[in-house]
Write a protein that holds these residues in place. Structure first.
Motif, mmCIF file in Angstrom:
data_model
loop_
_atom_site.group_PDB
_atom_site.id
_atom_site.type_symbol
_atom_site.label_atom_id
_atom_site.label_comp_id
_atom_site.label_asym_id
_atom_site.label_seq_id
_atom_site.Cartn_x
_atom_site.Cartn_y
_atom_site.Cartn_z
ATOM 1 N N LEU A 103 11.631 -26.254 32.628
ATOM 2 C CA LEU A 103 10.186 -25.756 32.992
ATOM 3 C C LEU A 103 9.495 -24.976 32.051
ATOM 4 O O LEU A 103 8.525 -25.014 31.397
ATOM 5 N N ILE A 104 10.322 -23.645 31.976
ATOM 6 C CA ILE A 104 9.827 -22.565 31.163
ATOM 7 C C ILE A 104 9.951 -23.119 29.526
ATOM 8 O O ILE A 104 8.785 -22.846 28.765
ATOM 9 N N PHE A 105 10.864 -23.906 29.323
ATOM 10 C CA PHE A 105 10.987 -24.334 27.594
ATOM 11 C C PHE A 105 9.754 -25.314 27.401
ATOM 12 O O PHE A 105 9.215 -25.333 26.426
ATOM 13 N N SER A 106 9.341 -26.031 28.499
ATOM 14 C CA SER A 106 8.131 -26.934 28.319
ATOM 15 C C SER A 106 6.966 -26.432 27.989
ATOM 16 O O SER A 106 6.033 -26.777 27.305
ATOM 17 N N ILE A 107 7.012 -25.376 28.796
ATOM 18 C CA ILE A 107 5.601 -24.339 28.647
ATOM 19 C C ILE A 107 5.615 -23.556 27.177
ATOM 20 O O ILE A 107 4.524 -23.690 26.586
ATOM 21 N N TRP A 108 6.463 -23.361 26.866
ATOM 22 C CA TRP A 108 6.768 -22.620 25.395
ATOM 23 C C TRP A 108 6.399 -23.582 24.711
ATOM 24 O O TRP A 108 5.566 -23.543 23.830
ATOM 25 N N ALA A 109 6.979 -25.019 24.845
ATOM 26 C CA ALA A 109 6.862 -25.835 23.656
ATOM 27 C C ALA A 109 5.216 -26.460 23.594
ATOM 28 O O ALA A 109 4.706 -26.724 22.462
ATOM 29 N N LEU A 110 4.808 -26.745 24.977
ATOM 30 C CA LEU A 110 3.415 -27.446 24.915
ATOM 31 C C LEU A 110 2.353 -26.345 24.199
ATOM 32 O O LEU A 110 1.590 -26.684 23.613
ATOM 33 N N THR A 111 2.550 -25.202 24.786
ATOM 34 C CA THR A 111 1.500 -24.142 24.441
ATOM 35 C C THR A 111 1.470 -23.730 23.087
ATOM 36 O O THR A 111 0.425 -23.492 22.311
ATOM 37 N N ASP B 230 5.304 -10.401 27.616
ATOM 38 C CA ASP B 230 4.359 -9.944 28.413
ATOM 39 C C ASP B 230 3.828 -10.856 29.746
ATOM 40 O O ASP B 230 3.989 -10.712 30.764
ATOM 41 N N PRO B 231 3.412 -12.073 29.188
ATOM 42 C CA PRO B 231 3.010 -13.129 30.115
ATOM 43 C C PRO B 231 4.040 -13.375 31.158
ATOM 44 O O PRO B 231 3.667 -13.650 32.270
ATOM 45 N N LEU B 232 5.228 -13.639 30.636
ATOM 46 C CA LEU B 232 6.445 -13.841 31.611
ATOM 47 C C LEU B 232 6.425 -12.768 32.567
ATOM 48 O O LEU B 232 6.948 -13.051 33.715
ATOM 49 N N ARG B 233 6.530 -11.701 32.255
ATOM 50 C CA ARG B 233 6.752 -10.445 33.122
ATOM 51 C C ARG B 233 5.785 -10.493 34.083
ATOM 52 O O ARG B 233 5.990 -10.240 35.126
ATOM 53 N N ALA B 234 4.575 -11.006 33.766
ATOM 54 C CA ALA B 234 3.466 -10.866 34.715
ATOM 55 C C ALA B 234 3.653 -11.762 35.900
ATOM 56 O O ALA B 234 2.881 -11.999 36.783
ATOM 57 N N LEU B 235 4.779 -12.565 35.811
ATOM 58 C CA LEU B 235 4.758 -13.891 36.912
ATOM 59 C C LEU B 235 5.376 -13.272 37.904
ATOM 60 O O LEU B 235 6.374 -12.496 37.949
ATOM 61 N N ASP B 236 4.572 -13.090 39.157
ATOM 62 C CA ASP B 236 4.878 -12.317 40.376
ATOM 63 C C ASP B 236 5.504 -13.088 41.421
ATOM 64 O O ASP B 236 4.870 -13.988 41.808
ATOM 65 N N ALA B 237 6.835 -12.461 41.696
ATOM 66 C CA ALA B 237 7.251 -13.371 42.725
ATOM 67 C C ALA B 237 6.590 -13.270 44.032
ATOM 68 O O ALA B 237 7.025 -14.292 45.023
ATOM 69 N N GLU B 238 5.898 -12.561 44.410
ATOM 70 C CA GLU B 238 5.299 -12.321 45.761
ATOM 71 C C GLU B 238 3.738 -13.144 45.693
ATOM 72 O O GLU B 238 3.286 -13.389 46.850
ATOM 73 N N GLY B 239 3.423 -13.695 44.477
ATOM 74 C CA GLY B 239 2.168 -14.316 44.294
ATOM 75 C C GLY B 239 2.226 -15.888 44.700
ATOM 76 O O GLY B 239 3.411 -16.250 45.179
ATOM 77 N N ASP B 240 1.139 -16.469 44.920
ATOM 78 C CA ASP B 240 1.349 -17.867 45.189
ATOM 79 C C ASP B 240 1.759 -18.913 44.020
ATOM 80 O O ASP B 240 1.448 -18.445 42.739
ATOM 81 N N PRO B 241 3.118 -19.369 44.370
ATOM 82 C CA PRO B 241 3.888 -20.013 43.210
ATOM 83 C C PRO B 241 2.926 -20.937 42.190
ATOM 84 O O PRO B 241 3.055 -20.656 41.092
ATOM 85 N N THR C 245 -0.196 -20.767 41.625
ATOM 86 C CA THR C 245 -1.254 -19.861 40.846
ATOM 87 C C THR C 245 -0.460 -19.223 39.777
ATOM 88 O O THR C 245 -1.038 -18.940 38.616
ATOM 89 N N GLU C 246 0.744 -18.595 40.240
ATOM 90 C CA GLU C 246 1.474 -18.009 39.234
ATOM 91 C C GLU C 246 1.912 -18.594 37.972
ATOM 92 O O GLU C 246 1.965 -18.162 36.834
ATOM 93 N N ILE C 247 2.368 -19.930 38.125
ATOM 94 C CA ILE C 247 2.831 -20.603 37.168
ATOM 95 C C ILE C 247 1.795 -21.090 36.148
ATOM 96 O O ILE C 247 1.856 -21.108 35.104
ATOM 97 N N LEU C 248 0.657 -21.414 36.926
ATOM 98 C CA LEU C 248 -0.597 -22.080 35.997
ATOM 99 C C LEU C 248 -1.115 -21.007 35.340
ATOM 100 O O LEU C 248 -1.526 -21.267 34.026
ATOM 101 N N SER C 249 -1.155 -19.671 35.819
ATOM 102 C CA SER C 249 -1.550 -18.489 35.076
ATOM 103 C C SER C 249 -0.773 -18.234 34.122
ATOM 104 O O SER C 249 -1.405 -17.828 33.040
ATOM 105 N N TYR C 250 0.558 -18.237 34.130
ATOM 106 C CA TYR C 250 1.520 -18.037 33.144
ATOM 107 C C TYR C 250 1.070 -19.037 31.874
ATOM 108 O O TYR C 250 1.099 -18.621 30.727
ATOM 109 N N VAL C 251 0.981 -20.397 32.230
ATOM 110 C CA VAL C 251 0.715 -21.546 31.369
ATOM 111 C C VAL C 251 -0.463 -20.992 30.419
ATOM 112 O O VAL C 251 -0.476 -21.361 29.144
#
Length: 210
Positions: free
Chosen positions: A164-172, A81-92, A94-100
């Protein structure tokens, strides 16, 4: 002779008591599996945790594998669900930090589910490889394309989107899977999740700044 044109009957909906008992079993199984792993868990342990007899438990689930699969199926949807919420139309940024942040919050809210997932992966994902190679990979590939597009447009720095995505998974997820170690090292009076949030924001902001 059976009439092959006859549609099979739909399963009867569960009663209120059946729904309650199913939920109780899954909650108990989550506790046992996340503590003992799949191999170490037994139906007797799950039944005891649920406050039910083993025959009663087997009325709802025919095996330990069936319970585990039911948990993993629900977990996969929750995890995506959190990755699905990453919005291609949003500010990059903001979107990545929100996902983290969402992933970190999930580690805080669902530590047992995180450990259940980690245990399954460590065993080679025998019960959820189809989901990993299917829905998970499809979604990650789609979001990788979005991140590459942002980098190509100069909106974020050039990074390898997969790693980048792997690092977010690992870190969080570290804060859920290694909670005991984190708290022991930090010592009393610290909230790992509150303290981690600012650090992780700074880390990814500096990494991704064009």
């Amino acid at each position: 002779m059976n009439d092959l044109t006859t549609e099979p009957e739909s399963p009867r909906p569960q009663t209120r008591i059946q729904r309650r008992n199913t939920a109780t079993i899954l909650e108990a199984a989550l506790e046992v599996f996340s503590t003992c792993g799949f191999r170490g868990a037994t139906l007797d342990q799950i039944a005891q945790e649920a406050g039910l007899s083993k025959p009663n438990l087997l009325y709802y689930f025919p095996s330990k594998e069936a319970i585990h699969l039911a948990l993993l199926s629900t977990l996969m949807d929750t995890w995506l669900d959190p990755l699905r919420a990453l919005d291609a139309e949003g500010d990059p940024m903001t979107e990545i930090l929100s996902y983290v942040r969402r992933k970190l919050q999930m580690s805080r809210d669902y530590p047992r589910e995180s450990r259940l997932f980690a245990n399954e992966i460590l065993q080679g994902a025998p019960r959820m490889m189809a989901g990993i190679e299917g829905d998970l990979k499809t979604l990650v590939d789609a979001k990788v394309a979005v991140i590459r597009g942002w980098a190509a447009a100069g909106k974020i720095a050039e990074v390898d989107p997969y790693h980048l995505i792997f690092s977010i998974w690992a870190l969080t997820q570290h804060y859920a899977d290694f909670d005991v170690q984190v708290r022991a090292v930090l010592g009393p009076g610290h909230d790992p999740f509150d303290e981690a949030g600012g650090f992780i924001d700074t880390l990814y902001t500096r990494l991704l700044k064009p």
